[in-house]
Structure formats: C-alpha cells, structure tokens
Design an enzyme around this catalytic site. Structure first.
Site, PDB file in Angstrom:
ATOM      1  NE  ARG A  62      -2.621  -1.554   3.195  1.00 14.08           N
ATOM      2  CZ  ARG A  62      -2.599  -2.824   3.592  1.00 14.08           C
ATOM      3  NH1 ARG A  62      -3.108  -3.751   2.808  1.00 14.08           N
ATOM      4  NH2 ARG A  62      -2.082  -3.161   4.754  1.00 14.08           N
ATOM      5  CD  GLU A  99       2.375 -10.639  18.025  1.00 14.15           C
ATOM      6  OE1 GLU A  99       1.745 -10.258  17.032  1.00 14.15           O
ATOM      7  OE2 GLU A  99       1.880 -10.774  19.155  1.00 14.15           O
TER       8      GLU A  99
END
Ligand code: AMP
Length: 178
Positions: A62, A99
C-alpha cells in the site's frame, strides 16, 4: 468536512482481520473518490517540500498507492521496497523480526545510491518494524534517511519510538487510538 474528517469517514475499520484482536484499517474506499486521492497525496507531500528528498522508498504494497504521486509532487524518484523474492536480481535485502518469526524486504540494488536523501513511505505505521527495515535498507545503500511518511499512525503501538533512532521527522495525517 476537512481532509482528516473525510479520511476518517472513508477508512473502513475491520475488527479481527486478518487475525483476532487486530482492527484492520482498510484505506481502499479513499480510491473511489478522485478528489480525495488528490487531496491526500498533496497532504502527504506538503511537509517534505524543500527538504531535498531525492528518493521515496514505498513499502509493499500500500506504500505504492500514494508514493509515486508524492514523487511527482516532490520531483524525486520512487523506489519499490518489496517482500523478499518479488524483485529481479540484483537486489539487496534486510531481515527483521515479526511477532512470530522473521521477514525480509528488498529493493533493486542500484535504485538507491550513496548521497540519496530518502523518505520512507507506507500507508500505516503500526509497530514500526517494517519502516525501520526499509530505513536500514536505505542506509545499507549509503543513503541518508530524512524521514518517514504515513497516511495513518497507530500511536498506541509506539512505532514512533523505534523510528526516532533513525530520524525524528515522522509525519502521519491521521492517528487511530485502537
Ligand atoms: P509494522 O511493521 O508493525 O509497523 O506494520 C506496518 C505494516 O503492516 C504496514 O505495511 C501496514 O500496511 C500493515 N499493517 C499493520 N497493522 C495494520 C492495520 N491495523 N491495518 C492495516 N494495515 C496494517
């Protein structure tokens, strides 16, 4: 409605996407309104005028939406920073922690050169890991990172702190608190 109000009204918040607990900010409705596309790209470019930016590094995917229009406004080049394996050789890459596990991003090796003044751009700043990796990529190629540009910041995730180690110049048009 001013620009920030129009953007808030146009960004769709999708709870629990792509995983539980994440409120996904879907910016695609902005692109149904040409006047909002134009106003948003101008607002993204404005703080960086006169700063001697020579390249915008836009992050997959994006960061490719407004980045090229910002490059037109700032009269500089646009460079794609892609997920590993998408660009033809020769490429240069930087790995970073997610993560769970690790990811890598890369750019074409000669797209950024020593002496370039780089602006890192993406749609959204969350933890800052991706933008920091893009900045490291620029630095690896000998460029100076002038700052970071986002449409949306999730300031409660403290991504700013991570990016401050590279540049204190961090701009986002709107902030979300959840
Ligand atoms: P981070 O590296 O944690 O700052 O994550 C930033 C990247 O993940 C950007 O490329 C964003 O497009 C995407 N991202 C992370 N969180 C969200 C969210 N809540 N909504 C939309 N995109 C997100």
């Amino acid at each position: 409605m001013n620009l920030t109000e129009s953007l808030r009204a146009s960004i769709r918040e999708v709870p629990d996407f792509p995983i539980n607990g994440i409120s996904f900010k879907d910016i695609s409705p902005i692109f149904l309104r040409p006047e909002l596309i134009a106003a948003t790209s101008s607002a993204l470019s404005a703080p960086w005028r006169g700063r001697g930016i020579t390249k915008i590094m836009g992050i997959d995917s994006r960061g490719f939406l407004f980045g090229p229009q910002m490059a037109v406004d700032l009269e500089c080049g646009f460079v794609m920073v892609r997920k590993k394996g998408k660009l033809p050789p020769e490429t240069i890459s930087v790995s970073y922690q997610l993560e769970y596990g690790e990811a890598a991003i890369e750019s074409v090796a000669d797209a950024v050169v020593a002496g370039d003044r780089v602006l890192v751009h993406d749609d959204l700043l969350a933890t800052g890991g991706t933008a920091l990796a893009a900045a490291r990529l620029a630095q690896k190629l000998g460029a100076e990172v002038v700052g970071f540009s986002f449409l949306v910041s999730l300031s409660f995730l403290n991504g700013h702190e991570k990016l401050h180690t590279v540049s204190p110049h961090i701009h986002a048009i709107i902030d979300f608190e959840s």
